[in-house]
Design an enzyme around this catalytic site. Structure first.
Site, short mmCIF file in Angstrom:
data_model
loop_
_atom_site.label_atom_id
_atom_site.label_comp_id
_atom_site.label_asym_id
_atom_site.label_seq_id
_atom_site.Cartn_x
_atom_site.Cartn_y
_atom_site.Cartn_z
N HIS A 1 41.04 38.71 32.15
CA HIS A 1 40.20 38.55 33.52
C HIS A 1 38.84 38.05 33.20
O HIS A 1 38.43 37.72 32.19
CB HIS A 1 40.09 39.97 34.12
CG HIS A 1 39.38 40.97 33.17
ND1 HIS A 1 38.19 41.12 33.00
CD2 HIS A 1 39.88 41.81 32.57
CE1 HIS A 1 37.62 41.86 32.47
NE2 HIS A 1 38.66 42.39 32.04
N GLU B 1 45.06 47.65 32.51
CA GLU B 1 44.38 47.87 31.41
C GLU B 1 44.77 49.12 30.69
O GLU B 1 45.23 50.03 31.55
CB GLU B 1 42.59 47.89 31.67
CG GLU B 1 41.71 48.15 30.71
CD GLU B 1 41.84 47.33 29.36
OE1 GLU B 1 42.74 47.24 28.49
OE2 GLU B 1 40.83 46.68 29.16
#
Length: 190
Positions: free
Chosen positions: A9, A83
């Site tokens: 990201h 994550e």
């Protein structure tokens, strides 16, 4: 077989301040949005069939900006691409971690998600999506805490330094098995 492009990201404010994010749902910083657009423009004429993303805001925003600037279809989110959870470490800086838990904080049980759990999530995701997108080239927007251990433990590719925000790493499947053809590429940011 599916061909995979891993994308970390874009940059968040917490990345800029060195705060561990984990499952905290932090949005992109202005620079992170710019990085996603630059990556999208660099992939405008590439042969990708779609984009899947973690459901956390920073990854989803990256994927949506990437899709709009590249015209590669955004296919949706999957929480298995989230994550790695870091427990009580989330929100702390390195100096705070050292002050609270000492230099060996990495060796303590502070609620971090196990490597086995991270790899199980990836294996489940890949098994399902390899059937759905068989023969396709799919970009996956996720996080360093999942991409790095997956590359190392499933595909024998150790990342020597942390992945750059919006970097691209490409995996292909060959007769000999999976191979990493590109690692941590961030030429679009130059």
């Amino acid at each position: 077989m599916i061909r995979i492009g891993f994308i970390r990201h874009g940059t968040t404010e917490w990345n800029l301040y060195g705060r561990m994010q984990g499952l905290m749902d932090i949005p992109l910083a202005h620079i992170g949005r710019d990085q996603a657009v630059l990556l999208g423009k660099s992939l405008q004429h590439a042969d990708w069939d779609g984009i899947l993303s973690s459901d956390l805001d920073r990854a989803r925003q990256t994927a949506e900006l990437l899709a709009s600037s590249s015209e590669i279809p955004f296919l949706g989110v999957d929480e298995r691409l989230r994550e790695r959870g870091f427990g009580v470490l989330e929100g702390t800086t390195l100096s705070q971690r050292i002050a609270r838990w000492g230099e060996n904080w990495r060796e303590l049980n502070l609620g971090r998600e196990s490597l086995e759990s991270v790899l199980f999530r990836w294996d489940s995701f890949l098994e399902e999506n390899s059937r759905i997108y068989d023969g396709k080239r799919i970009l996956i927007v996720s996080h360093g805490g999942i991409i790095e251990p997956v590359l190392a433990n499933r595909y024998g590719t150790v990342v020597q330094q942390h992945l750059t925000n919006t970097s691209l790493s490409i995996l292909g499947f060959y007769t000999s098995g999976w191979r990493c053809d590109l690692l941590n590429c961030s030429k679009h940011l130059e």
